[in-house]
Design a protein around this motif. Structure first.
Motif, PDB file in Angstrom:
ATOM      1  N   GLU A 252     -83.804   8.574   1.635  1.00  0.00           N
ATOM      2  CA  GLU A 252     -82.611   9.408   1.445  1.00  0.00           C
ATOM      3  C   GLU A 252     -82.431  10.411   2.576  1.00  0.00           C
ATOM      4  OE1 GLU A 252     -80.195   9.207  -0.745  1.00  0.00           O
ATOM      5  OE2 GLU A 252     -81.158   7.410  -1.540  1.00  0.00           O
ATOM      6  N   LEU A 253     -83.551  10.916   3.076  1.00  0.00           N
ATOM      7  CA  LEU A 253     -83.464  11.912   4.157  1.00  0.00           C
ATOM      8  C   LEU A 253     -83.083  11.258   5.479  1.00  0.00           C
ATOM      9  CD1 LEU A 253     -86.603  14.079   3.309  1.00  0.00           C
ATOM     10  CD2 LEU A 253     -84.243  14.876   3.318  1.00  0.00           C
ATOM     11  N   ARG A 254     -83.565  10.035   5.648  1.00  0.00           N
ATOM     12  CA  ARG A 254     -83.366   9.367   6.938  1.00  0.00           C
ATOM     13  C   ARG A 254     -81.890   9.059   7.189  1.00  0.00           C
ATOM     14  NH1 ARG A 254     -86.859   4.191   7.602  1.00  0.00           N
ATOM     15  NH2 ARG A 254     -85.119   3.465   6.354  1.00  0.00           N
ATOM     16  N   THR A 255     -81.198   8.612   6.113  1.00  0.00           N
ATOM     17  CA  THR A 255     -79.802   8.188   6.296  1.00  0.00           C
ATOM     18  C   THR A 255     -78.932   9.286   6.919  1.00  0.00           C
ATOM     19  OG1 THR A 255     -80.188   6.879   4.339  1.00  0.00           O
ATOM     20  CG2 THR A 255     -77.932   6.930   5.141  1.00  0.00           C
ATOM     21  N   LEU A 291     -77.687  16.893   3.179  1.00  0.00           N
ATOM     22  CA  LEU A 291     -79.111  17.125   3.441  1.00  0.00           C
ATOM     23  C   LEU A 291     -79.604  18.380   2.719  1.00  0.00           C
ATOM     24  CD1 LEU A 291     -79.858  16.395   7.199  1.00  0.00           C
ATOM     25  CD2 LEU A 291     -81.000  15.447   5.195  1.00  0.00           C
ATOM     26  N   ALA A 292     -78.786  19.434   2.777  1.00  0.00           N
ATOM     27  CA  ALA A 292     -79.185  20.697   2.142  1.00  0.00           C
ATOM     28  C   ALA A 292     -79.331  20.501   0.637  1.00  0.00           C
ATOM     29  CB  ALA A 292     -78.154  21.773   2.448  1.00  0.00           C
ATOM     30  N   LYS A 293     -78.366  19.744   0.042  1.00  0.00           N
ATOM     31  CA  LYS A 293     -78.403  19.503  -1.399  1.00  0.00           C
ATOM     32  C   LYS A 293     -79.666  18.713  -1.761  1.00  0.00           C
ATOM     33  CE  LYS A 293     -75.816  17.313  -5.102  1.00  0.00           C
ATOM     34  NZ  LYS A 293     -75.131  16.081  -5.350  1.00  0.00           N
ATOM     35  N   LEU A 294     -79.923  17.696  -0.930  1.00  0.00           N
ATOM     36  CA  LEU A 294     -81.089  16.846  -1.178  1.00  0.00           C
ATOM     37  C   LEU A 294     -82.372  17.671  -1.092  1.00  0.00           C
ATOM     38  CD1 LEU A 294     -81.863  13.916  -1.686  1.00  0.00           C
ATOM     39  CD2 LEU A 294     -82.094  13.629   0.782  1.00  0.00           C
ATOM     40  N   ALA A 295     -82.440  18.541  -0.064  1.00  0.00           N
ATOM     41  CA  ALA A 295     -83.652  19.360   0.101  1.00  0.00           C
ATOM     42  C   ALA A 295     -83.849  20.258  -1.126  1.00  0.00           C
ATOM     43  CB  ALA A 295     -83.534  20.202   1.361  1.00  0.00           C
ATOM     44  N   THR A 296     -82.750  20.848  -1.628  1.00  0.00           N
ATOM     45  CA  THR A 296     -82.860  21.721  -2.808  1.00  0.00           C
ATOM     46  C   THR A 296     -83.320  20.914  -4.015  1.00  0.00           C
ATOM     47  OG1 THR A 296     -80.887  22.762  -1.927  1.00  0.00           O
ATOM     48  CG2 THR A 296     -81.607  23.492  -4.087  1.00  0.00           C
ATOM     49  N   SER A 419     -77.663  10.919  -4.353  1.00  0.00           N
ATOM     50  CA  SER A 419     -78.995  10.359  -4.121  1.00  0.00           C
ATOM     51  C   SER A 419     -79.670   9.919  -5.422  1.00  0.00           C
ATOM     52  CB  SER A 419     -79.856  11.407  -3.433  1.00  0.00           C
ATOM     53  OG  SER A 419     -79.778  12.621  -4.155  1.00  0.00           O
ATOM     54  N   GLY A 420     -79.038  10.145  -6.576  1.00  0.00           N
ATOM     55  CA  GLY A 420     -79.632   9.702  -7.846  1.00  0.00           C
ATOM     56  C   GLY A 420     -80.627  10.702  -8.410  1.00  0.00           C
ATOM     57  N   LEU A 421     -80.528  11.959  -7.988  1.00  0.00           N
ATOM     58  CA  LEU A 421     -81.483  12.962  -8.484  1.00  0.00           C
ATOM     59  C   LEU A 421     -80.849  13.938  -9.476  1.00  0.00           C
ATOM     60  CD1 LEU A 421     -83.425  13.890  -5.221  1.00  0.00           C
ATOM     61  CD2 LEU A 421     -84.230  12.526  -7.141  1.00  0.00           C
TER      62      LEU A 421
END
Ligand SMILES: Nc1ncnc2c1ncn2[C@@H]1O[C@H](COP(=O)(O)OP(=O)(O)OP(=O)(O)O)[C@@H](O)[C@H]1O
Ligand SMILES: [Mg+2]
Length: 467
Positions: A252-255, A291-296, A419-421
């Motif tokens: 998810e981060l790589r994309t 990316l910021a959302k995913l990191a959180t 991302s499905g989280l």
């Protein structure tokens, strides 16, 4: 030597050996002497009873003594000797002996007969003459100065004791050898099972979870092995989940990172016109947001896993939370032609964390707007302790419904952007606040229901509550 006795098997065998030697020593030191004293005492008291009787019946006429002494000797199973007392000082003279006078020299100075002659009555006990011990009892002859002594060799009784002692020693030694062998073999088996467990534990410690731990024993070791195996399976599942999580997260981060790299490359091209450049920057900013959302989200999940997901327990007005979430997405709803409606009951107060509740409500409303076709109607409802987000989109098929709360799970084939989280975190948060998050879906309808503990007091939404 120390190494030799460091194993459980050797220690158990040694303990068995010590216990058995102790038990044998006890038998040898207590039972054998008591057997000896019982045999001797029985003999002495037999003579003690017979002596006064023989003394009483001793004929006055000494001519008849030979026959009498013979019969008395046979009756008492002892040598019968008659003494006359002379003195003072008191001395004894043998005047009759069932074994004949020729053999009387050895018994002339018998201490028990002497005691009786001196008036100590009755005198009995054991006497050692030459190599042998004798049981003896003496009694005075009534109305005369004579003394009768019964003397019986203890040779046979002591021989019995000796044989018993020898047999006991042999049997003890045999029992010791057998017990040692059996004990050692048994404890070796036991130690081998423990070693197998140890090897298994080391395998698990090294991260190998594939080989099952088997021990069919019904005892504590078997129980331990079964518990161990359950632990292995659980660890294997956790390890699998951890690997999957890392793989998914890196993917998810790589994309977005790759996409950002691509845009940067393009931006270096100086021939780009201003409008394309602005378009690129807009897309890049979207990717950075993603990316910021995913990191959180990843941070929240790792906190939840570590048990450090902190949520407040305060009185929150659920209607306010729902209103704020609807307000935030109004623009998005209008852009997609999706009517976004809100219906709230008054004074619905729950116990929870306002910020986290807002995060859950946002995730649910966003999903209803993002994962549904244009024109789908979305309704947010609030009633006692419950917040519902319902849409009349296509619904989530049953085979996916069970999985949507799993991390990184996205329903394939539907329009998907995240991302499905979101739902995984929303459920963790709901549970951390003591509530639940459930899905009820059917074709043409999707309903997420968040249930929370109702606050007793309907006071200011900011007032903290102690729990
Ligand atoms: N209201 C809905 N209607 C149809 N499908 C939904 C709805 N809500 C969720 N889903 C499906 O469940 C999946 C999981 O949702 P979740 O919120 O966990 O992840 P996401 O929205 O894909 O990503 P994220 O929320 O992390 O940005 C979604 O990808 C979507 O396929
Ligand atoms: Mg989502």
């Amino acid at each position: 030597m120390r190494r030799l006795f460091s194993g459980v098997g050797a220690r158990l065998a040694l303990a068995l050996f010590v216990v058995l030697v102790g038990a044998l020593a006890l038998v040898y030191l207590i039972v054998v002497p008591s057997l000896e004293s019982r045999l001797v005492n029985a003999r002495v008291s037999g003579l003690e009873r017979a002596a006064p009787e023989i003394a009483r019946e001793l004929p006055g006429n000494r001519v008849r003594w030979t026959d009498f002494l013979e019969a008395a000797s046979a009756g008492a199973n002892a040598r019968v000797v008659v003494y006359d007392t002379i003195g003072p000082p008191t001395a004894l003279v043998v005047v009759g002996d069932s074994q004949g006078f020729s053999s009387s020299s050895d018994i002339q100075r018998d201490p028990l007969a002497l005691k009786t002659a001196e008036g100590e009555n009755p005198a009995s006990g054991t006497v050692t003459r030459g190599e042998e011990r004798y049981a003896e009892a003496a009694a005075p002859v009534p109305r005369s100065s004579s003394v009768v002594l019964l003397s019986s060799s203890l040779h046979e009784a002591l021989a019995t004791v000796r044989v018993t002692r020898e047999r006991l020693l042999v049997a003890g030694a045999l029992a010791l050898v057998v017990a040692l062998a059996v004990g050692y073999a048994g404890s070796l088996l036991f130690a081998r099972r423990l070693r197998r467990l140890e090897t298994a534990a080391e395998r698990i410690a090294a991260g190998q979870f594939d080989e099952p731990i088997t021990d069919t024993g019904a005892d504590e070791v078997g129980q331990l092995a079964r518990t161990f195996d359950r632990m292995r399976l659980r660890l294997a599942r956790l390890d699998h989940a951890r690997r999957e999580f890392i793989a998914n997260a890196s993917h998810e981060l790589r994309t977005p990172v790759f996409s950002l790299g691509g845009f940067l490359e393009l931006l270096r091209d100086e021939d780009l016109d201003e409008e394309t450049r602005r378009e690129f920057l807009l897309t890049m900013s979207e990717q950075v947001d993603r990316l910021a959302k995913l990191a959180t989200e990843l941070l929240d999940l790792s906190r939840a896993d570590a048990g450090r997901l902190r949520v407040e327990r305060e009185v929150v007005d659920l209607a306010e939370v729902a209103e704020a979430a609807v307000y935030e997405f109004t623009a998005l709803a209008v852009a997609g032609g999706r009517p976004l409606e809100l219906s709230v009951a008054d004074g619905v107060h729950v116990l929870g964390d306002e910020q986290r509740l807002f995060q859950v409500a946002r995730a649910l409303v966003e999903n209803a707007l993002v994962h549904t076709p244009e024109g789908t109607r979305v309704e947010v409802r609030v009633r006692d302790g419950i917040l519902e987000v319902e849409d009349d989109g296509p619904g989530i098929p049953d085979e996916h419904a069970a999985h949507v709360f799993e991390r990184f799970y996205r329903v394939e084939g539907l329009r998907s952007s995240g991302s499905g989280l979101g739902l995984a975190i929303a459920r963790e948060l709901a549970q951390a606040m003591g509530g639940t998050l459930e899905l009820a879906s059917e074709p043409g309808r999707t309903l997420f229901r968040l249930r929370l503990p109702v606050a007793e007091r309907t006071v200011s939404s900011k007032e903290p509550v102690e729990v």
